[in-house]
Design an enzyme around this catalytic site. Sequence first.
Site, PDB file in Angstrom:
ATOM      1  N   TRP A   1      -2.833  -2.037  12.551  1.00 28.43           N
ATOM      2  CA  TRP A   1      -1.527  -1.453  12.240  1.00 28.43           C
ATOM      3  C   TRP A   1      -1.255  -0.425  13.371  1.00 28.43           C
ATOM      4  CZ3 TRP A   1      -2.826  -4.529   8.381  1.00 28.43           C
ATOM      5  CH2 TRP A   1      -2.072  -4.657   7.214  1.00 28.43           C
TER       6      TRP A   1
ATOM      7  N   ARG B   1       3.004   7.560  16.938  1.00 28.09           N
ATOM      8  CA  ARG B   1       3.346   8.743  16.140  1.00 28.09           C
ATOM      9  C   ARG B   1       2.880  10.016  16.859  1.00 28.09           C
ATOM     10  NH1 ARG B   1       5.259   5.549  13.311  1.00 28.09           N
ATOM     11  NH2 ARG B   1       5.346   5.292  11.045  1.00 28.09           N
TER      12      ARG B   1
ATOM     13  N   TYR C   1       0.832   2.109  15.139  1.00 31.89           N
ATOM     14  CA  TYR C   1       2.051   2.889  14.949  1.00 31.89           C
ATOM     15  C   TYR C   1       2.115   4.066  15.913  1.00 31.89           C
ATOM     16  CZ  TYR C   1       2.624   0.616  10.338  1.00 31.89           C
ATOM     17  OH  TYR C   1       2.796  -0.277   9.311  1.00 31.89           O
TER      18      TYR C   1
ATOM     19  N   ARG D   1       8.795  -3.526   1.518  1.00 31.88           N
ATOM     20  CA  ARG D   1       9.977  -3.075   0.775  1.00 31.88           C
ATOM     21  C   ARG D   1      11.153  -4.027   0.817  1.00 31.88           C
ATOM     22  NH1 ARG D   1       9.735   2.649   3.596  1.00 31.88           N
ATOM     23  NH2 ARG D   1       8.555   1.341   5.032  1.00 31.88           N
TER      24      ARG D   1
ATOM     25  N   GLY E   1       9.562  -2.558   7.776  1.00 32.26           N
ATOM     26  CA  GLY E   1      10.228  -1.251   7.762  1.00 32.26           C
ATOM     27  C   GLY E   1      11.019  -1.021   6.489  1.00 32.26           C
TER      28      GLY E   1
ATOM     29  N   LYS F   1      -0.084  -5.407  14.262  1.00 31.26           N
ATOM     30  CA  LYS F   1       1.160  -5.219  13.513  1.00 31.26           C
ATOM     31  C   LYS F   1       1.911  -4.100  14.214  1.00 31.26           C
ATOM     32  CE  LYS F   1       3.024  -3.704   9.068  1.00 31.26           C
ATOM     33  NZ  LYS F   1       2.842  -2.670   8.034  1.00 31.26           N
TER      34      LYS F   1
ATOM     35  N   ASP G   1       0.843  -1.199   0.000  1.00 26.49           N
ATOM     36  CA  ASP G   1       0.000   0.000   0.000  1.00 26.49           C
ATOM     37  C   ASP G   1       0.877   1.247   0.000  1.00 26.49           C
ATOM     38  OD1 ASP G   1       1.033  -0.345   2.533  1.00 26.49           O
ATOM     39  OD2 ASP G   1      -0.759   0.394   3.555  1.00 26.49           O
TER      40      ASP G   1
ATOM     41  N   ASP H   1       9.191   4.789  -3.493  1.00 24.28           N
ATOM     42  CA  ASP H   1       9.619   3.445  -3.112  1.00 24.28           C
ATOM     43  C   ASP H   1       9.744   2.507  -4.311  1.00 24.28           C
ATOM     44  OD1 ASP H   1       9.479   4.233  -0.461  1.00 24.28           O
ATOM     45  OD2 ASP H   1       7.575   3.252  -0.037  1.00 24.28           O
TER      46      ASP H   1
END
Lengths: 252, 252, 252, 252, 252
Positions: free
Chosen positions: E142, E146, E144, E230, E203, E176, E21, E30
């Site tokens: 997800w 932040r 995260y 990635r 990551g 996750k 995504d 990316d």
Amino acid sequence: MERNNLKSISKKGRFLILAYDHGMEHGTADFNQENINPEKVLSLADSGYFTGIALQKGVAERYYQPGKNKAPLIIKLNGKTNLLDEEPYSPQLCQVDEAISLGAKAVGYTVYVGSKHEKKMMSQFAKIGREADQAGIPLIGWMYPRGKAVKGKEYSREILSYAARLALEMGAEVAKLPYTGDPNSFSWVIKAAGRLKVTVQGGPKTDKKDFFGLAEEIMTAGADGLIVGRNVWQADDPLEVAKKLNEIVFNF
Amino acid sequence: MERNNLKSISKKGRFLILAYDHGMEHGTADFNQENINPEKVLSLADSGYFTGIALQKGVAERYYQPGKNKAPLIIKLNGKTNLLDEEPYSPQLCQVDEAISLGAKAVGYTVYVGSKHEKKMMSQFAKIGREADQAGIPLIGWMYPRGKAVKGKEYSREILSYAARLALEMGAEVAKLPYTGDPNSFSWVIKAAGRLKVTVQGGPKTDKKDFFGLAEEIMTAGADGLIVGRNVWQADDPLEVAKKLNEIVFNF
Amino acid sequence: MERNNLKSISKKGRFLILAYDHGMEHGTADFNQENINPEKVLSLADSGYFTGIALQKGVAERYYQPGKNKAPLIIKLNGKTNLLDEEPYSPQLCQVDEAISLGAKAVGYTVYVGSKHEKKMMSQFAKIGREADQAGIPLIGWMYPRGKAVKGKEYSREILSYAARLALEMGAEVAKLPYTGDPNSFSWVIKAAGRLKVTVQGGPKTDKKDFFGLAEEIMTAGADGLIVGRNVWQADDPLEVAKKLNEIVFNF
Amino acid sequence: MERNNLKSISKKGRFLILAYDHGMEHGTADFNQENINPEKVLSLADSGYFTGIALQKGVAERYYQPGKNKAPLIIKLNGKTNLLDEEPYSPQLCQVDEAISLGAKAVGYTVYVGSKHEKKMMSQFAKIGREADQAGIPLIGWMYPRGKAVKGKEYSREILSYAARLALEMGAEVAKLPYTGDPNSFSWVIKAAGRLKVTVQGGPKTDKKDFFGLAEEIMTAGADGLIVGRNVWQADDPLEVAKKLNEIVFNF
Amino acid sequence: MERNNLKSISKKGRFLILAYDHGMEHGTADFNQENINPEKVLSLADSGYFTGIALQKGVAERYYQPGKNKAPLIIKLNGKTNLLDEEPYSPQLCQVDEAISLGAKAVGYTVYVGSKHEKKMMSQFAKIGREADQAGIPLIGWMYPRGKAVKGKEYSREILSYAARLALEMGAEVAKLPYTGDPNSFSWVIKAAGRLKVTVQGGPKTDKKDFFGLAEEIMTAGADGLIVGRNVWQADDPLEVAKKLNEIVFNF
């Protein structure tokens, strides 16, 4: 016009409820290797000393078994983290019918009395009150004075009697409140609550002897019960503490 | 196109309504050991001197019994605390159909005329007006000038006539307003209200004699009635005060 | 694809509408002992000189009788007070179906073109446009340039032609606009409106002779009619003014 | 999983769409005495050179006749004025089913990529994508980089490839994008769009020869077509321009 | 009360999910000429090494074929661009039932723990949790950390154990998370998650050898799997990397 529905989370009109939503409200700092495990705390709740266990919906979904667990389930419908330094607001995370489908016999909702976001919580609280009413289960108001407007008055007779009255005027059946610190001022808080049941929060872990003394004082002041967490499951001997609190609340 | 529905909360076209939502609006500072108890105030409302009692839904739920209580029930649909120093906004806490299910014969809603949040309240008021209409019960507009924009003009002919007219234009059937202070300016307020019924608020506890004098002046100026609270239930002899007000309003 | 529904609020394709929502928009300062009374203004509207009367829903509810009143009813769906000094926003207070149930043959909605809150009004306007369409009644756009972004250009060819076009692009059937001040620039405004009917607002009370002259100029410039208020009901001889305007608009 | 629904607004997989929503987006400054008239522009659209005409709902309501007009109708679902100097947000003004009832074969929605209000538009875009999907018509994403965050990079390979990809990830079927300015960087934009069709906007009126040259370059770079407005209907000879563009797009 | 529905996106209770995504979250930076093409990445996902592929709805609509593609589909329900420098909020773009209609066997939703907009995401997450539950598919959080409130603590034991617990209390089935960086602190994170499955994010692209070492360490620390992107599709030999990761996760 008191309703029978309070019977499922009380005994002889008294309440001793174990709260375990600290993972959402405070993170994991309150926990040790034992009490971080919901199974352990649920097993404590099932000891027979409690008239209910208060959980967030996620923990109830994964751990609470309506047929098997003995302590009646109370779902906290809203919650927030403690990560942000701001006027507190606690969004609704679970619906009344969802709570019931998880086996709940009552629902709870926090109102931060005095917060800038007070109005949003009041609207939501009143809406939930109606839904709970229609579903035939009680709404417990977690009434916490917070925010700049009440800074330094969080335990005052003035603000706590306001919080209790607010819960009554908005349609709760039970209020959970901090203790003012002395029986005299707290009896005014109880008067303000009228026909509402008044329970008192345990708060941070305290020296055991002091805690029992306080519990007795609160009950003597006229409270209908206690909603406790850390002072029980953080204790070295949670079962013993639970037993002793049960004596204080019910054999009083 | 006046409707019959006003008959259930009036007598001979006049209104004398007891208000008791101060626990939400002001906390417990207005109360003493007697009048903090809704039973006492409901019993006063049932004295036969009043054409209605205005309550928040929670108090109605726990105390008001449709078959038994004599004073017709009016539910205040919105409310707020006085803890925050800000441009006032009062969120809706009860729905029209919910009020009716509690036995209400009318509903009330506060609009803070001149507040920065005026628009939100106007939208909600108009929506409620329609729902009340469809349900066949009247909407009473608690029209209170508040906020920086009207600072110092809360009792002026200009702003109170605006508030009265606003209630008419938005679809209320009764307006509750502060008194301008003199009959001459108040007659303009009444003109502005057109076919709307105009009632005047009692306000903070006043010397009894002065209060009766004021009540007479207000009725002489053409008002359709009074909505009173503290000046009655804070009095040493609430029943006597109620009786006297009843004489002023109805035998006028 | 012009629709027949405009016929109920026009005559020979022309419009002469009496507006009377000033009690909400301006308070009572516009009124005297006569015209503060909606009965008087409704009787004027029923004189036969007008193709419609524009009211807020509350005034319509209490005064307008569909079978009896002759002037077709137009409900202004949104409105605001003038108490707040801010970028204007006018919230919706009445629904399309509600207006129809009150007897409305058309609905109106104000868009403050250039206001910071323009987008909220555009969304609401477009939604109402659809509802009116489905109900088979026209939507009249009260298109008023307002706010810092258009300060000083409220009567310019640029901004008024934009406002007219906006009403067309958003789906209105009639636009109510201020006059640019000269026929030449106004003909561009009319071009921009395309198949939309263009009516011009009366504005504050003006010397009568000047007002008639202006009305003729506006009609000569190509407008489809006028929506007037204060220049009629504030006049010493409202019926005479109405008659004269009727001649200007229809015998032109 | 390409769908047949693109066929109704394309020919041989190519798009040449005439846009005419400038009255809302820019006011009347773009217009002259001819092209201010929607009839003229619709007649141009019907010349046979275009695969679609993009309009706001109001213009479609008053001018577009599904049986009679030849150019397939595309409704721009959102829109805004250019009066406010702010981070752009374009509110939804028309619903998918409403567009279809007007005869639309496709819908368009603008996302201001990089605007502070990007998220509101992304939510709305995704919701519309689903509705269009269920209705079986394509959603065309007007993908415009705007706002402080992308200032100076509105035509960059980086931001335009992001915008194209965003349209793909959110569920559009066609993207309308500015041109990067050179075929090399634009081929990366097209790669980023994947199976999405990529059309390029015409932009402000340009010297005719330059414009045709640019159109050829864009098609050579791999675009699936053009969405043009001012460069056609502002031309002295719109039909000639349309004919030439048709040759460039389809006989390529 | 673990549910069978996790089986469709896991193998032997372990997860190896390919995420793709990044086009929405990071733009095209990316990507290279190969992996910018969703077909290439889907073909990699179908290699047999993965238990799922996570996509935004648009990419799924255009590329994923429920009958044909082998890797179970996971739809990321929310998403945002990286263009704005602000406290992060990721709006919902796809509904649970929409995801299911695209063939999804699970849904994902990002909560930026510690962001000023945390509450909006928590409400939405909890609502989605219920919908997913009713539909019988798992919700993957997800999680995260932040925003300013957690700046510099994004990988801390304190904040990551809080994030894991939050996912449990809100009703996710899988979390996750980023890796704390050492097995000791991460085992506390896993404890906090209770019966929730814990997967770790890959990551940014890392040296391959280091990445495999890290993957082994994470699995040794007790994680239930990895969600990678990635480090796989940016590799020179994606299939080899996938094969090796598969060995690490499943033959561990």
